[in-house]
Scaffold this active site. Sequence first.
Site, short mmCIF file in Angstrom:
data_model
loop_
_atom_site.label_atom_id
_atom_site.label_comp_id
_atom_site.label_asym_id
_atom_site.label_seq_id
_atom_site.Cartn_x
_atom_site.Cartn_y
_atom_site.Cartn_z
N LYS A 34 -12.00 -3.47 5.24
CA LYS A 34 -10.81 -2.63 6.21
C LYS A 34 -9.92 -1.96 6.15
O LYS A 34 -10.82 -0.76 5.23
CB LYS A 34 -10.28 -4.23 6.09
CG LYS A 34 -8.96 -4.11 4.99
CD LYS A 34 -8.07 -5.40 4.46
CE LYS A 34 -7.98 -6.01 3.12
NZ LYS A 34 -7.20 -7.83 3.26
N ARG A 124 1.61 -15.71 4.66
CA ARG A 124 1.35 -14.87 5.77
C ARG A 124 1.00 -14.74 7.04
O ARG A 124 1.21 -15.32 7.65
CB ARG A 124 0.17 -13.26 4.52
CG ARG A 124 0.40 -12.37 5.36
CD ARG A 124 -0.26 -11.74 4.49
NE ARG A 124 -1.40 -11.39 4.31
CZ ARG A 124 -2.42 -10.74 4.12
NH1 ARG A 124 -1.42 -9.89 3.23
NH2 ARG A 124 -4.14 -11.30 3.52
N TYR A 249 10.40 24.03 -1.99
CA TYR A 249 10.97 23.74 -1.33
C TYR A 249 12.52 23.44 -2.42
O TYR A 249 12.18 22.29 -3.00
CB TYR A 249 10.87 22.05 0.19
CG TYR A 249 9.83 23.17 1.01
CD1 TYR A 249 10.48 24.03 1.68
CD2 TYR A 249 9.31 22.20 1.33
CE1 TYR A 249 10.00 24.22 3.36
CE2 TYR A 249 8.75 22.45 2.37
CZ TYR A 249 8.95 23.59 3.17
OH TYR A 249 8.52 23.68 4.83
N MET A 297 4.18 19.17 3.71
CA MET A 297 3.19 18.34 4.40
C MET A 297 2.31 18.77 4.32
O MET A 297 0.99 17.61 3.88
CB MET A 297 3.87 18.67 6.01
CG MET A 297 3.32 17.58 6.54
SD MET A 297 3.59 18.48 8.71
CE MET A 297 5.81 18.00 8.56
C1 LIG Z 1 -7.31 -7.74 1.58
C2 LIG Z 1 -8.47 -9.03 1.67
C3 LIG Z 1 -9.04 -9.67 1.19
C4 LIG Z 1 -9.67 -8.44 -0.05
O1 LIG Z 1 -8.29 -8.28 -1.13
P1 LIG Z 1 -8.67 -7.38 -2.50
O2 LIG Z 1 -8.21 -7.72 -3.56
O3 LIG Z 1 -9.09 -6.22 -2.02
O4 LIG Z 1 -10.24 -7.95 -3.08
C5 LIG Z 1 -9.88 -10.70 1.07
N1 LIG Z 1 -9.42 -11.63 1.81
C6 LIG Z 1 -8.48 -11.17 2.47
C7 LIG Z 1 -7.19 -12.57 3.77
C8 LIG Z 1 -7.50 -10.04 3.03
O5 LIG Z 1 -6.30 -10.10 3.25
#
Ligand SMILES: *Cc1c(COP(=O)(O)O)cnc(C)c1O
Length: 354
Positions: A34, A124, A249, A297
């Site tokens: 992701k 969540r 800055y 920046m």
């Molecule tokens: C991000 C995520 C993972 C992976 O988590 P890590 O701590 O990076 O291994 C696994 N399952 C879900 C549902 C996640 O959102």
Amino acid sequence: MRSEIIVDLSKLDGNLKAIKSRLKLGVKVMAVIKDNAYGHGAVPVARHLCSQVDWFCVATLSEAIELRESGIEIPILVFEVPEKQDADKYLDYRITATIADISTFEILKAGTEYQLNFDTGMRRLGIPDEDFESAVNLYKKYEELRCTGLYTHFSSADEPDNESVTRQLDKFRSVAQHFPDELMKHTANTGAIFYYKDLDLQFDAVRPGVCLYGYLAGESESSDLTPIIEWKSYVMQTRAVKKGESVGYGETWKAPEDGTVGTIPIGYSDGVQRLIGGKIQVEVNGKLVDQVGRISMDYFGIYSPDHAFKTGDNVFIFNDEKLNPKNWAAVLGTIPYEVTTSLHQRIKRIYVKK
Ligand SMILES: *Cc1c(COP(=O)(O)O)cnc(C)c1O
């Protein structure tokens, strides 16, 4: 080229090997890529991993579509709650949806694959306790949808010996027993894989994320994971500074001695958090040199009292044990996840096998 990130795919392989060495026989790997593979570049990482893992997991439908359009054929699980107007796309692109809310059953199209995410304590995403029974009934009712699995996510597996992991696991087991055995079950993120090998929580698959990229969740160190990126830039301009002259800055930093200041064309919009200003070093010509003054920046300054660099020299922002996102995270009071996902898309990524 202002800067480039060099991703070493051999190190990625090494990390995958470290993960697999902790898995029980037959447990599948659902690689979590992701958020642009935690900043490392989702498509190249997926192309490299697709013959070595069983699934990919992503946060959003658009990430999954990008993978499909790049020719990735293996199963992809999306974590987010599907939106009604996107329901066709899950089917068209053969993407596995998550049902984390019982209202999703009625929006998915016949034939769509899905997995059920149960909230066992993370609070969540996921079906909450009070809907567990309805989920069982809806699973039976919506026969035209194709359920392939059940999962949950731990809130505190990044800490070894946290009793919430057992509590969540018990809850997951008790809901899973209302479903057929052949549905795949998975719970384990990085923390669970590395710290909870003795709890029987690997089931049919694991979902490693940050460990693929070389970091452990939480505070511990691991000897067999290696960060897979270097970040390289160069000295765009230099100037002589006299003792007492300021750089950047706000004139927040003043040269302690006469020396040289170099300007590196990387700034907070690239992912060098402004708060880290004055607290890091970079490597130039094999030497560690202090970053000085506020981060702008698009630029930051470095300083050497003994002319350690000149215009055009290569500069490594990340390259080894001392200069890597783990150390930055420690300085910033955050986690490597935030450092690598903050590396801006505009930075060119180069993929090598060393
Ligand atoms: C991000 C995520 C993972 C992976 O988590 P890590 O701590 O990076 O291994 C696994 N399952 C879900 C549902 C996640 O959102």
